[in-house]
Design a protein around this motif. Structure first.
Motif, PDB file in Angstrom:
ATOM      1  N   ALA A  63       0.824  -1.212   0.000  1.00 16.75           N
ATOM      2  CA  ALA A  63       0.000   0.000   0.000  1.00 16.75           C
ATOM      3  C   ALA A  63       0.854   1.256   0.000  1.00 16.75           C
ATOM      4  N   ARG A  64       2.079   1.182   0.501  1.00 19.02           N
ATOM      5  CA  ARG A  64       2.930   2.362   0.591  1.00 19.02           C
ATOM      6  C   ARG A  64       3.760   2.563  -0.675  1.00 19.02           C
ATOM      7  N   ILE A  65       3.755   1.593  -1.589  1.00 18.75           N
ATOM      8  CA  ILE A  65       4.583   1.742  -2.795  1.00 18.75           C
ATOM      9  C   ILE A  65       3.975   2.738  -3.799  1.00 18.75           C
ATOM     10  N   PRO A  66       2.723   2.688  -4.244  1.00 19.23           N
ATOM     11  CA  PRO A  66       1.715   1.645  -4.052  1.00 19.23           C
ATOM     12  C   PRO A  66       1.791   0.596  -5.167  1.00 19.23           C
ATOM     13  N   PHE A  67       1.478  -0.668  -4.751  1.00 24.16           N
ATOM     14  CA  PHE A  67       1.509  -1.809  -5.654  1.00 24.16           C
ATOM     15  C   PHE A  67       0.306  -2.676  -5.327  1.00 24.16           C
ATOM     16  N   ALA A  68      -0.415  -3.093  -6.354  1.00 22.58           N
ATOM     17  CA  ALA A  68      -1.697  -3.779  -6.164  1.00 22.58           C
ATOM     18  C   ALA A  68      -1.487  -5.257  -5.866  1.00 22.58           C
ATOM     19  N   THR A  69      -1.306  -5.567  -4.592  1.00 19.80           N
ATOM     20  CA  THR A  69      -1.287  -6.949  -4.127  1.00 19.80           C
ATOM     21  C   THR A  69      -1.640  -6.940  -2.651  1.00 19.80           C
ATOM     22  N   ALA A  70      -2.050  -8.088  -2.132  1.00 19.89           N
ATOM     23  CA  ALA A  70      -2.557  -8.117  -0.756  1.00 19.89           C
ATOM     24  C   ALA A  70      -1.443  -8.159   0.278  1.00 19.89           C
ATOM     25  N   GLN A  71      -0.402  -8.960   0.043  1.00 20.39           N
ATOM     26  CA  GLN A  71       0.626  -9.194   1.043  1.00 20.39           C
ATOM     27  C   GLN A  71       2.013  -8.916   0.476  1.00 20.39           C
ATOM     28  N   PRO A  72       2.914  -8.366   1.298  1.00 23.30           N
ATOM     29  CA  PRO A  72       4.287  -8.171   0.826  1.00 23.30           C
ATOM     30  C   PRO A  72       4.997  -9.500   0.612  1.00 23.30           C
ATOM     31  N   ALA A  73       5.863  -9.537  -0.398  1.00 24.06           N
ATOM     32  CA  ALA A  73       6.610 -10.758  -0.716  1.00 24.06           C
ATOM     33  C   ALA A  73       7.903 -10.352  -1.422  1.00 24.06           C
ATOM     34  N   PRO A  74       8.926 -11.191  -1.374  1.00 24.96           N
ATOM     35  CA  PRO A  74      10.168 -10.860  -2.072  1.00 24.96           C
ATOM     36  C   PRO A  74      10.062 -11.003  -3.587  1.00 24.96           C
ATOM     37  N   HIS A  75       9.067 -11.755  -4.061  1.00 27.76           N
ATOM     38  CA  HIS A  75       8.880 -11.976  -5.487  1.00 27.76           C
ATOM     39  C   HIS A  75       7.397 -11.830  -5.830  1.00 27.76           C
ATOM     40  N   TYR A  76       7.105 -11.204  -6.976  1.00 24.03           N
ATOM     41  CA  TYR A  76       5.745 -11.134  -7.517  1.00 24.03           C
ATOM     42  C   TYR A  76       5.805 -11.517  -8.990  1.00 24.03           C
ATOM     43  N   ALA A  77       4.828 -12.268  -9.440  1.00 25.45           N
ATOM     44  CA  ALA A  77       4.724 -12.608 -10.864  1.00 25.45           C
ATOM     45  C   ALA A  77       3.672 -11.703 -11.499  1.00 25.45           C
ATOM     46  N   ILE A  78       4.070 -10.958 -12.540  1.00 25.56           N
ATOM     47  CA  ILE A  78       3.119 -10.118 -13.265  1.00 25.56           C
ATOM     48  C   ILE A  78       3.343 -10.302 -14.760  1.00 25.56           C
ATOM     49  N   THR A  79       2.322  -9.971 -15.523  1.00 22.89           N
ATOM     50  CA  THR A  79       2.397 -10.065 -16.980  1.00 22.89           C
ATOM     51  C   THR A  79       2.624  -8.686 -17.569  1.00 22.89           C
ATOM     52  N   ALA A  80       3.603  -8.597 -18.456  1.00 23.34           N
ATOM     53  CA  ALA A  80       3.891  -7.353 -19.178  1.00 23.34           C
ATOM     54  C   ALA A  80       3.999  -7.685 -20.655  1.00 23.34           C
ATOM     55  N   GLU A  87      -0.438  -1.539 -14.807  1.00 25.56           N
ATOM     56  CA  GLU A  87      -1.661  -1.256 -14.042  1.00 25.56           C
ATOM     57  C   GLU A  87      -1.521  -1.624 -12.564  1.00 25.56           C
ATOM     58  N   HIS A  88      -0.597  -2.503 -12.212  1.00 21.41           N
ATOM     59  CA  HIS A  88      -0.416  -2.863 -10.807  1.00 21.41           C
ATOM     60  C   HIS A  88       0.196  -1.706 -10.000  1.00 21.41           C
ATOM     61  N   PHE A  89       0.827  -0.761 -10.684  1.00 23.29           N
ATOM     62  CA  PHE A  89       1.414   0.399 -10.017  1.00 23.29           C
ATOM     63  C   PHE A  89       0.520   1.603 -10.294  1.00 23.29           C
ATOM     64  N   ALA A  90      -0.269   1.989  -9.295  1.00 24.68           N
ATOM     65  CA  ALA A  90      -1.275   3.037  -9.485  1.00 24.68           C
ATOM     66  C   ALA A  90      -0.655   4.372  -9.880  1.00 24.68           C
ATOM     67  N   GLN A  91       0.573   4.622  -9.461  1.00 23.90           N
ATOM     68  CA  GLN A  91       1.253   5.878  -9.776  1.00 23.90           C
ATOM     69  C   GLN A  91       2.387   5.676 -10.778  1.00 23.90           C
ATOM     70  N   GLY A  92       2.389   4.541 -11.492  1.00 20.51           N
ATOM     71  CA  GLY A  92       3.505   4.218 -12.361  1.00 20.51           C
ATOM     72  C   GLY A  92       4.687   3.738 -11.533  1.00 20.51           C
ATOM     73  N   ALA A  93       5.771   3.372 -12.220  1.00 26.04           N
ATOM     74  CA  ALA A  93       6.944   2.853 -11.510  1.00 26.04           C
ATOM     75  C   ALA A  93       8.198   3.108 -12.329  1.00 26.04           C
ATOM     76  N   ASN A  94       9.310   3.195 -11.624  1.00 27.75           N
ATOM     77  CA  ASN A  94      10.605   3.152 -12.274  1.00 27.75           C
ATOM     78  C   ASN A  94      10.968   1.681 -12.432  1.00 27.75           C
ATOM     79  N   ALA A  95      11.283   1.272 -13.637  1.00 25.48           N
ATOM     80  CA  ALA A  95      11.552  -0.137 -13.931  1.00 25.48           C
ATOM     81  C   ALA A  95      13.051  -0.366 -13.985  1.00 25.48           C
ATOM     82  N   GLY A  96      13.575  -1.138 -13.032  1.00 25.59           N
ATOM     83  CA  GLY A  96      15.001  -1.413 -12.971  1.00 25.59           C
ATOM     84  C   GLY A  96      15.299  -2.850 -13.350  1.00 25.59           C
ATOM     85  N   PHE A  97      16.284  -3.017 -14.221  1.00 28.84           N
ATOM     86  CA  PHE A  97      16.744  -4.347 -14.642  1.00 28.84           C
ATOM     87  C   PHE A  97      18.161  -4.520 -14.111  1.00 28.84           C
ATOM     88  N   VAL A  98      18.327  -5.491 -13.206  1.00 24.69           N
ATOM     89  CA  VAL A  98      19.583  -5.618 -12.475  1.00 24.69           C
ATOM     90  C   VAL A  98      20.242  -6.963 -12.763  1.00 24.69           C
TER      91      VAL A  98
END
Length: 282
Positions: free
Chosen positions: A129-146, A186-197
């Motif tokens: 909720a503080r990111i904000p990112f649309a998911t219920a619980q914090p986790a070290p990994h999330y699977a999303i479709t792009a 769409e999971h990032f309500a305010q957009g996001a900076n996308a980092g590839f590491v």
């Protein structure tokens, strides 16, 4: 109206800095976009204003706008440039620490020398909720479709939202499409900076960042912080990491939850100038 400015950069992440300590911020969204145009304006990744602090515990406030005119909550390379700019303006001495107020809240900066600054970036925020990112619980990994790809990401806020993807090849052409897709996901309500590491070892990362509102940049300070924080959360890096970006290298120090994260790197003046504001008051 003639607008005086300083052009600066932090390892290639470039800024126009405006002195608004004794005047209001003078530009509207269309004028910010015109100033940011690299062909017909001055060009920048972000525009930064130095203003009187709203928070009495802070010495100054700094505002941040992207090339497209949208506001930003934080900019790691930018705050280092603000510290160097304040030093040259006589408002910050070498070796001094000072609290500055960002749109996301206070940060502490310390000027190591005229061109090297360390910044307390606060504690990384993984709560969705503080990111904000649309998911219920914090986790070290999330699977999303792009697009046609399913990605495993980390999500964190460093005062602005970040999606972090671990990759083996930073030159993979697919990243050119995935960066914008993640920034506008769409999971990032305010957009996001996308980092590839790309993790080289426990103390050395390489990173590319597509910034919301600015596109691909030579460096992203909060992106370097976010990449380190996500991999540290997963137990994949040590407490001190060198993050190599296309424009140069930053040092990131974080001891984990309950501690603030520190970023250290250079701030460079490029030139001073005047720009004629379109539609401005003569």
């Amino acid at each position: 109206m003639q607008l005086r400015f300083s052009k600066m950069h932090g390892i290639g992440n470039d800024f126009v800095v405006l002195d608004c300590r004794h005047r209001g911020f003078p530009l509207d969204t269309a004028q910010i976009r015109a100033l940011g145009d690299r062909h017909t304006g001055v060009g920048f990744d972000q525009l930064i204003s130095v203003e009187p602090a709203r928070d009495p515990s802070c010495a100054f406030y700094y505002g941040i706008w992207n090339t497209d005119g949208s506001p930003s909550g934080q900019c790691g390379n930018g705050v280092r440039c603000v510290a160097a700019w304040l030093h040259r303006a006589g408002a910050l001495a070498l070796g001094d620490s000072v609290r500055l107020e960002s749109p996301s809240g206070p940060v502490t900066v310390r000027l190591l020398d005229a061109h090297e600054v360390t910044v307390d970036m606060g504690e990384p925020m993984f709560e969705p909720a503080r990111i904000p990112f649309a998911t219920a619980q914090p986790a070290p990994h999330y699977a999303i479709t792009a697009g046609d790809a399913t990605l495993e990401i980390g999500a964190v806020s460093m005062g602005n939202p970040h999606a972090v993807v671990a990759v083996q090849d930073l030159a993979d052409p697919a990243l050119q499409q995935l960066g914008p897709l993640l920034s506008g996901h769409e999971h990032f309500a305010q957009g996001a900076n996308a980092g590839f590491v790309h993790r080289l070892d426990r103390t050395h990362l390489r990173l590319r960042v597509h910034e919301r509102g600015a596109g691909w940049t030579l460096a992203c300070g909060t992106g370097a912080c976010a990449a380190m924080a996500v991999l540290h959360q997963r137990g994949e890096v040590d407490d001190r990491v060198q993050v190599e970006l296309p424009g140069g290298t930053l040092r990131i120090d974080w001891a984990g939850p309950g501690h603030t994260l520190w970023m250290t790197g250079p701030a460079t003046f490029a030139f001073e100038g005047e720009w004629t504001v379109p539609g401005g008051t003569p």
